[in-house]
Structures are given as structure tokens and as C-alpha cells.
Write a protein that holds these residues in place. Sequence first.
Motif, PDB file in Angstrom:
ATOM      1  N   LEU A  80      39.298  26.082  25.538  1.00  0.00           N
ATOM      2  CA  LEU A  80      40.651  26.311  26.065  1.00  0.00           C
ATOM      3  C   LEU A  80      40.741  27.755  26.567  1.00  0.00           C
ATOM      4  O   LEU A  80      40.714  28.707  25.775  1.00  0.00           O
ATOM      5  N   VAL A  81      40.790  27.896  27.869  1.00  0.00           N
ATOM      6  CA  VAL A  81      40.795  29.235  28.472  1.00  0.00           C
ATOM      7  C   VAL A  81      42.232  29.716  28.629  1.00  0.00           C
ATOM      8  O   VAL A  81      43.006  29.161  29.415  1.00  0.00           O
ATOM      9  N   LEU A  82      42.582  30.746  27.870  1.00  0.00           N
ATOM     10  CA  LEU A  82      43.972  31.212  27.845  1.00  0.00           C
ATOM     11  C   LEU A  82      44.168  32.392  28.780  1.00  0.00           C
ATOM     12  O   LEU A  82      43.732  33.508  28.510  1.00  0.00           O
ATOM     13  N   SER A  83      44.828  32.101  29.901  1.00  0.00           N
ATOM     14  CA  SER A  83      45.139  33.144  30.876  1.00  0.00           C
ATOM     15  C   SER A  83      46.437  32.788  31.563  1.00  0.00           C
ATOM     16  O   SER A  83      46.635  31.645  31.955  1.00  0.00           O
ATOM     17  N   GLU A  84      47.312  33.797  31.695  1.00  0.00           N
ATOM     18  CA  GLU A  84      48.522  33.592  32.501  1.00  0.00           C
ATOM     19  C   GLU A  84      48.356  34.311  33.838  1.00  0.00           C
ATOM     20  O   GLU A  84      49.303  34.516  34.558  1.00  0.00           O
ATOM     21  N   GLY A  85      47.135  34.719  34.125  1.00  0.00           N
ATOM     22  CA  GLY A  85      46.889  35.325  35.416  1.00  0.00           C
ATOM     23  C   GLY A  85      46.196  36.669  35.289  1.00  0.00           C
ATOM     24  O   GLY A  85      45.981  37.174  34.183  1.00  0.00           O
ATOM     25  N   LEU A  86      45.854  37.225  36.450  1.00  0.00           N
ATOM     26  CA  LEU A  86      45.177  38.520  36.449  1.00  0.00           C
ATOM     27  C   LEU A  86      46.155  39.609  36.075  1.00  0.00           C
ATOM     28  O   LEU A  86      47.367  39.472  36.239  1.00  0.00           O
ATOM     29  N   PHE A  87      45.612  40.684  35.572  1.00  0.00           N
ATOM     30  CA  PHE A  87      46.431  41.826  35.188  1.00  0.00           C
ATOM     31  C   PHE A  87      45.596  43.068  35.377  1.00  0.00           C
ATOM     32  O   PHE A  87      44.364  43.025  35.294  1.00  0.00           O
ATOM     33  N   CYS A  88      46.213  44.192  35.702  1.00  0.00           N
ATOM     34  CA  CYS A  88      45.517  45.474  35.578  1.00  0.00           C
ATOM     35  C   CYS A  88      46.495  46.493  35.004  1.00  0.00           C
ATOM     36  O   CYS A  88      47.712  46.281  35.032  1.00  0.00           O
ATOM     37  N   SER A  89      45.946  47.573  34.475  1.00  0.00           N
ATOM     38  CA  SER A  89      46.796  48.568  33.814  1.00  0.00           C
ATOM     39  C   SER A  89      47.879  49.090  34.753  1.00  0.00           C
ATOM     40  O   SER A  89      48.988  49.411  34.333  1.00  0.00           O
TER      41      SER A  89
END
Length: 343
Positions: free
Chosen positions: A263-272
Amino acid sequence: TTVFVSGATGFIALHVVSDLLKAGYIVIGSGRSKRKNDGLLRRFNNHPNLSVEIVKDIAAPNAFDEVFKKHGKEIKVVLHTASPFHFQTTDFEKDLLTPAVNGTKSILKAIKEYAADTVEKVVITSSVAALVNPGDMGNPSLLISEESWNRDTWESCQANAVAAYCGSKKFAEKAAWEFLKENQSSVKFSLSTVNPGYVFGPQMFADSLKNGINTSSGIIAELVHSKAGGQFQNYSGVFIDVRDVSKAHLVAFENPECAGQRLVLSEGLFCSQEAVDALNEEFPQLRGKIATGEPGSGPSFLEKNSCKFDNSKTKKLLGFKFYNLRDCIVDTASQMLEVQNQV
Ligand code: NDP
């Protein structure tokens, strides 16, 4: 139903324990010392459905034997979250790779030996780090999904601490799937893994912020405590809120369709940069006091400097909506600022 949670004192695990208790499960948690375990019980107000066991070091051979000798006949579900997550070492094998791999092997071996007939579900907290190595993470032509594996070898992952941590998650998860393949006939559990990206979101108990901070939350803390005009490291990857990570651990064993799945948990890309933009826009008390970087440049940075992710299969299996970046960062930082104001 009794659920065993390894590493129960951790950032993610405290949310998992809380969700399990709320849902009516009986929980046995392991922590590394009596002091940490007493603290765990105290935080949950000595909840009658919560008990604790000491597992001092998951790197030690047979680390979980005692627990499963004692409780093997009660435990139906095992959630293995314990694994070293820090970059403060140069001995990558001793401090990252070996504990991660040995911990996974020894918990599964203890199940086979003492709870083969009772444990029905095992969920291992793996990571997006098991899917992609840091070098490939920046490749915009790469698409990562539930099928992907980090390409680093045991040797190549030891280039630096971050790569070694990522390797530790890959080799630990591999060891779990291999164990199940080799022991299919002598255990009855099904295996699922939860593979989160960077996990942010509030601590289950705000006072966790007072004595050191877990590695992923440290990324946001560094921004909250940055200086006006100052630099920050522009971390990038995919993110997920800790409250969703916790929920996913429950769905992973409750929904039969999750058996055998990653189960790959990601709500999307993010950067600082995007996180710092959120802080500057949402917290008037921080504006002018913390770093700004190049506001608004996050999305174009990610377009050029990050691989793509497709976790639609996971989203369908889990069937609930994840926290978005703004809400996740706001809730994380609000708690940090509250605690800071109490000092
Ligand atoms: P924490 O560091 O808060 O939790 C790690 C837990 O594992 C702690 O309870 C820690 O105990 C325990 N642990 C570590 N090493 C050992 C050891 N040698 N023997 C016994 N126990 C040990 O971090 P998280 O909650 O973030 O991590 C939990 C899991 O989630 C880990 O498997 C991590 O790899 C995974 N993960 C985390 C992500 C994130 O961004 N936070 C992303 C993807 C995966 P103690 O604190 O006492 O040392």
C-alpha cells in the motif's frame, strides 16, 4: 482481537495504538525499555486494553521470541513498525541495515515458531524508500507504483546515510516477502506492507516535541525555526499525513483485499519550498521571521527534479481520502508553535 504493535513508542505507532484502542482492539505494544513503556501506558491513561513488553533491540537474534512465547496464542494481528529511522551514523550496516532486516526476520520467525496457528495478518511498515532509491527519486522520466523496487544493492546503498536508510527499508521488506514464500505451508498469516512517503502531521501527544523529534517531523521543525532570509534544504518526495498512515495500518489488516498488497501512501509530491510557502501564508506570526526561499517555485522545481508516482491501486483499496499538504503542514506547525509557546 489482540494486535501486537512493535516499536509502539514511535511517531507513527502512537497514532496506530490510539486508533486501535478507539476501534476496540486489545493492544500489546513493544518498546525498548521499562521507562519508555511506562511512559506509553501513562500517555494512554493506563487503558485497560493496552499492555506492554520490552524488546530492547530488534537487531539481536531472536529479539521477539520472548514476546511470542508469552503471548503467541492471543495475538491475531501483528503490526511491525519498529525500524531505525535516523541518519546519525557512519556504520550503516550496524545501525541501519542489520537492525531493519533482522527485526523483520526475527518477528516473522517468532510468529512461525510460537504463533503459527494464531496470527492471521501481518502488516509491515515499509516505505516509499523501498520503491525508489534517492538517486532515482530526482528522475522526472521515472514512474513509481506499487510494483516498483529501489534499485540499490546492499553495497551501493551504503554511499551515505540517507541511501542506507532507504536500502534498509528495501532489504527488510524483501526479507518479509521472501520469508512468506519460503514458509507458506507453516504459517497461516497473510502479509501486507504499508509504504508511506515522508510522513508529517501532528504528534499524537504534543509533549513528544519536547525531547527530540522524529526524523520526518524534523524537516518541518527546521522550517518553523528557520531565520528570515535564511537557507533551508529543499527536500522533495511524496508526503502523507501520519493520521492517514495510521488509518491505513488498520485497513491493511481489516480489508481482506489488502492481503498480499503493498500500500503506497502518498497524497502527492511535496518539497520544502511548498511547505515554507504554506507556513508564510498561513501563520501571520511567522511571516517576516522565517525563511521564504523562492515563493511559488515548488511545482516547477518538482516538475524538473522528481520522478512521478501512481498509487491509484492503493487509493482504491483503502477507500478513504488523505489529508492535503496545506492541512497537514498547518496542523503540524500549529502543534509545534503551541508547544514552543508553553516553554
Ligand atoms: P520513530 O523513530 O518515531 O519510530 C521508530 C520506532 O522503532 C521507535 O519506537 C524506535 O524506538 C523503534 N526502533 C528503532 N530502532 C530500534 C531497535 N534497534 N530496536 C528496537 N526498536 C527500535 O519513526 P517513525 O514513527 O517515523 O517510523 C516508524 C516506521 O515507519 C519505521 O519503520 C520507518 O522506517 C517507517 N517510515 C517512516 C516514515 C516517516 O517519514 N516518518 C516514512 C516511511 C516509513 P526508540 O524511539 O526507542 O529508538
